[in-house]
Design an enzyme around this catalytic site. Structure first.
Site, PDB file in Angstrom:
ATOM      1  N   ASP A   1      -8.225  17.555  46.577  1.00  0.00           N
ATOM      2  CA  ASP A   1      -7.352  18.547  45.963  1.00  0.00           C
ATOM      3  C   ASP A   1      -5.894  18.208  46.279  1.00  0.00           C
ATOM      4  O   ASP A   1      -5.552  17.834  47.401  1.00  0.00           O
ATOM      5  CB  ASP A   1      -7.694  19.949  46.489  1.00  0.00           C
TER       6      ASP A   1
ATOM      7  N   HIS B   1     -15.390  23.168  38.241  1.00  0.00           N
ATOM      8  CA  HIS B   1     -15.240  22.398  39.483  1.00  0.00           C
ATOM      9  C   HIS B   1     -15.652  23.246  40.664  1.00  0.00           C
ATOM     10  O   HIS B   1     -15.466  24.462  40.661  1.00  0.00           O
ATOM     11  CB  HIS B   1     -13.802  21.903  39.666  1.00  0.00           C
TER      12      HIS B   1
END
Ligand code: DGP
Length: 112
Positions: A30, A98
């Site tokens: 991320d 996700h």
């Protein structure tokens, strides 16, 4: 999906720190990590979110990948959190399904 951010990352058009890839799943760090380990695990097939088109095959692939990545990232002993945000109230900001894999520290008990 031409305009989808995560589809562009999967195609390599936008760089990412890849941690896992197979025929069906792509996973990368991320950009704004909220834990020492914060990996996004996405299906290569464009699916908007958990409400739309996430069939058993996709979910099976994502869960298997998540378990493998968790082990590879050293999270098996102490555990981790695996979550997906859906829609406005779920604070989903990228409309490509996700899962967030979070770990590497003691996470807060409360999730909301
Ligand atoms: P969500 O809010 O559940 O839709 O999570 C989207 C996540 O995607 C958020 O934690 C930040 C991450 N993100 C957004 N843009 C990029 C990017 O360009 N690269 C990477 N690696 N992550 C991104």
């Amino acid at each position: 999906m031409d305009d989808c951010l995560f589809c562009k990352i999967i195609r390599g058009e936008i760089p990412s720190a890849k941690v896992f890839e197979n025929d069906d799943v792509f996973a990368f760090k991320d950009i704004n990590p909220q834990a020492p380990v914060h990996v996004l695990i996405v299906p290569k097939k464009h699916v908007a979110n958990a409400l739309e088109g996430a069939d058993a095959g996709i979910m099976d692939g994502l869960m298997r990948a998540a378990a493998q990545i968790a082990r590879e990232q050293g999270l098996a002993e102490n555990g981790f959190r695996l979550i997906t945000n859906c829609g406005r109230d779920g604070a989903q900001s990228v409309n490509h399904l996700h899962f967030h894999l979070l770990g590497g520290k003691q996470l807060p008990e409360r999730m909301a």
